[in-house]
Design an enzyme around this catalytic site. Structure first.
Site, PDB file in Angstrom:
ATOM      1  N   TYR A 332       0.883  -1.180  -0.124  1.00 42.86           N
ATOM      2  CA  TYR A 332      -0.063  -0.017   0.012  1.00 42.86           C
ATOM      3  C   TYR A 332       0.845   1.296  -0.112  1.00 42.86           C
ATOM      4  O   TYR A 332       2.016   1.088   0.494  1.00 42.86           O
ATOM      5  CB  TYR A 332      -1.024   0.025   1.235  1.00 42.86           C
ATOM      6  CG  TYR A 332      -0.287   0.071   2.410  1.00 42.86           C
ATOM      7  CD1 TYR A 332      -0.119   1.448   3.056  1.00 42.86           C
ATOM      8  CD2 TYR A 332      -0.137  -0.880   3.422  1.00 42.86           C
ATOM      9  CE1 TYR A 332       0.587   1.545   4.237  1.00 42.86           C
ATOM     10  CE2 TYR A 332       0.678  -0.763   4.576  1.00 42.86           C
ATOM     11  CZ  TYR A 332       0.876   0.266   5.023  1.00 42.86           C
ATOM     12  OH  TYR A 332       1.494   0.683   6.346  1.00 42.86           O
ATOM     13  N   CYS A 333       0.197   2.256  -0.444  1.00 45.74           N
ATOM     14  CA  CYS A 333       1.199   3.658  -0.549  1.00 45.74           C
ATOM     15  C   CYS A 333       0.033   4.649  -0.555  1.00 45.74           C
ATOM     16  O   CYS A 333      -1.202   4.351  -0.042  1.00 45.74           O
ATOM     17  CB  CYS A 333       1.880   3.797  -1.816  1.00 45.74           C
ATOM     18  SG  CYS A 333       0.911   3.912  -3.329  1.00 45.74           S
ATOM     19  N   THR A 334       0.206   6.056  -0.557  1.00 44.57           N
ATOM     20  CA  THR A 334      -0.884   6.928  -0.465  1.00 44.57           C
ATOM     21  C   THR A 334      -2.049   6.927  -1.182  1.00 44.57           C
ATOM     22  O   THR A 334      -3.193   6.860  -0.809  1.00 44.57           O
ATOM     23  CB  THR A 334      -0.309   8.439  -0.333  1.00 44.57           C
ATOM     24  OG1 THR A 334       0.972   8.464   0.384  1.00 44.57           O
ATOM     25  CG2 THR A 334      -1.077   9.621  -0.118  1.00 44.57           C
ATOM     26  N   ILE A 362      -4.194   4.309   0.521  1.00 48.37           N
ATOM     27  CA  ILE A 362      -4.611   4.587   1.832  1.00 48.37           C
ATOM     28  C   ILE A 362      -5.710   5.505   1.723  1.00 48.37           C
ATOM     29  O   ILE A 362      -6.802   5.599   2.416  1.00 48.37           O
ATOM     30  CB  ILE A 362      -3.590   5.275   2.637  1.00 48.37           C
ATOM     31  CG1 ILE A 362      -2.158   4.142   2.779  1.00 48.37           C
ATOM     32  CG2 ILE A 362      -3.858   5.254   4.229  1.00 48.37           C
ATOM     33  CD1 ILE A 362      -0.924   4.868   3.125  1.00 48.37           C
TER      34      ILE A 362
END
Length: 472
Positions: A332-334, A362
């Site tokens: 996951y990332c932003t 996210i």
């Protein structure tokens, strides 16, 4: 029973062009002139190919004299998760080949039917005014004053002449009084801009109307509270990569990315991981952001590499290959863009059992699960530094250790580090990121070193290994 070759023939003989082209479905009232071969379309086709493959292994109802429902590679499977896992691991290359073949066949059939014109990149994009929104019914005050927001988005697609898209973006954002950052490359576009809600709404409509970006949908634009004041100015440029990983996109393409999981699916996976416990788990929850991002907010029981830049991520993977060997990885990332390239790089090493990524990042997860498994703030790359979806504080002041998660820049002019220093400590003058910067900050203005150009160098950078070696 059907083998792989039979399946390929079945998939390719009767392709459902309407259902496999989300862009055409979305613009059914417009000319069906675009058939984009972008990541989104490819991913959609791959899911249908995967489902067809699994269905081909289903045992006919009349033969059900046992609990086994699927049969593949001389093995019997009685539940969906087991057959899905088997196909993902054993038949991954086969699925990729069938997906590419299906896409090629559909493009040929669409062209034969006359439903596809020239590629949108062949449209006259040199005239930026052709794709400008009509703002005649809005006053300048409506565009520049009033409730605002920040939008975050990306789109992987082929852009033959990124300079013309760059010029269009400059003119578009200026016309709408938007500030922020937009990166354009031959592989696509990545942007975050802020302004009034009237202006951002017009911006989104302009993006969706442009022939190159018609594959995008409104949900691809993530919004948060803010405005033009969140950015010092507007920066639009042409780059080699739309997210700086430092690896040639022609070598490691976004097309090799992992399987996308909707926020609901990702939530269930994390829930299962936490329920089973982290010890001896065959699953890794991987945060592919920078250390200062994961420091103020992250998923429970994640692996958060202590790296300062995303361009360090490939080296991190190379140095920690054994960590990922035979593991199922949930990334996951932003907003999802770093996972596109990051998961592609990880998959290229051929050490993981499976690689998944959180679709929409996210940001999209927190829209649906503000009190879910992600705790703390979400770091953003503008002057807000973070946005909040829950009240948890998971970080602390670097000086007194009290709970604190509001970043500010180091008070030493030459340093670009972020520092967590609470109100009480800042009132005491503790506003630098480390002792070296704190000492330099206290130098008299007339000291010999104060007039020199200083390097961004301090205890923070010197004491942290550039590429950490991690263990679970």
């Amino acid at each position: 029973m059907m083998d792989g070759d039979d399946l390929g023939e079945r998939v390719l003989t009767h392709p459902d062009l309407e259902s496999l082209n989300p862009a055409i479905d979305k613009h059914e009232k417009q000319d069906k002139s675009e058939f984009p071969t972008t990541r989104k379309c490819y991913s959609y086709i791959k899911k249908k190919t995967f489902a067809t493959f699994v269905a081909s292994k289903r045992i006919p109802t009349s033969n059900l004299d046992t609990l086994s429902l699927w049969h593949c590679c001389d093995e019997a499977f009685s539940d969906p998760s087991s057959i899905h896992k088997h196909v993902s691991i054993v038949h991954a290359n086969e699925i990729d080949e069938l997906t590419s073949e299906a896409l090629d066949q559909m493009l040929k059939q669409a062209n034969a039917d006359g439903s596809v014109r020239d590629h949108p990149n062949d449209c006259p994009t040199k005239d930026a005014s052709s794709w400008m929104p009509d703002t005649s019914h809005f006053s300048e005050d409506e565009l520049s004053k009033g409730p605002g927001e920040v939008i975050l988005y990306y789109c992987y697609c082929q852009i033959k002449e990124p300079r013309f898209i760059c010029d269009w973006q400059n003119e578009l954002c200026s016309k709408l009084h938007l500030t922020g950052k937009v990166r354009v490359a031959t592989e696509g576009i990545n942007g975050t801009v802020g302004g009034t809600k009237t202006a951002t709404s017009l911006y989104i409509k302009a993006m969706l109307a442009h022939p190159i970006f018609q594959v995008m949908q409104e949900e691809d634009f993530k919004t948060s509270e803010g405005g033009a004041e969140c950015f010092p100015d507007l920066k639009v440029g042409v780059y080699k990569e739309i997210v700086p990983m430092g690896v040639d996109p022609d070598i490691i393409s976004y097309r090799l990315a992992g399987t996308h999981l909707e926020p609901e699916e990702f939530h269930r996976e994390v829930q299962s991981l936490l329920k089973d416990g982290s010890s001896n788990s065959d699953t890794i929850l991987l945060d592919c952001r920078n250390f200062y991002e994961s420091k103020i907010g992250q998923f429970k029981n994640c692996l958060a590499p202590d790296i300062r830049k995303f361009s360090y991520f490939p080296d991190y993977v190379d140095k920690n290959l054994d960590l990922f060997r035979n593991k199922k990885v949930l990334m996951y990332c932003t907003g999802g863009i770093r996972c596109e390239r990051g998961s592609a790089y990880l998959r290229s090493k051929n050490v993981c059992k499976e690689v998944y990524q959180l679709k929409g990042g996210i940001h999209k997860y927190l829209e649906q699960f503000p009190d879910g498994f992600y705790r703390g703030k979400l770091f953003v790359f503008d002057e807000r530094y973070s946005v909040s979806f829950n009240s948890d504080i998971i970080s602390d002041c670097r000086y007194c250790g009290s709970p604190w998660d509001q970043y500010q820049l180091c008070s030493t002019d030459f340093c670009c580090q972020l520092v967590l220093s609470c109100t009480s400590c800042r009132q005491k003058g503790l506003t630098a990121c480390c002792s070296v910067c704190q000492a330099k900050r206290q130098m008299p203005s007339g000291s010999p070193s104060s007039g020199r150009v200083q390097k961004e160098e301090c205890d923070c950078t010197r004491s942290r290994p550039r590429i950490p070696k991690d263990t679970l």
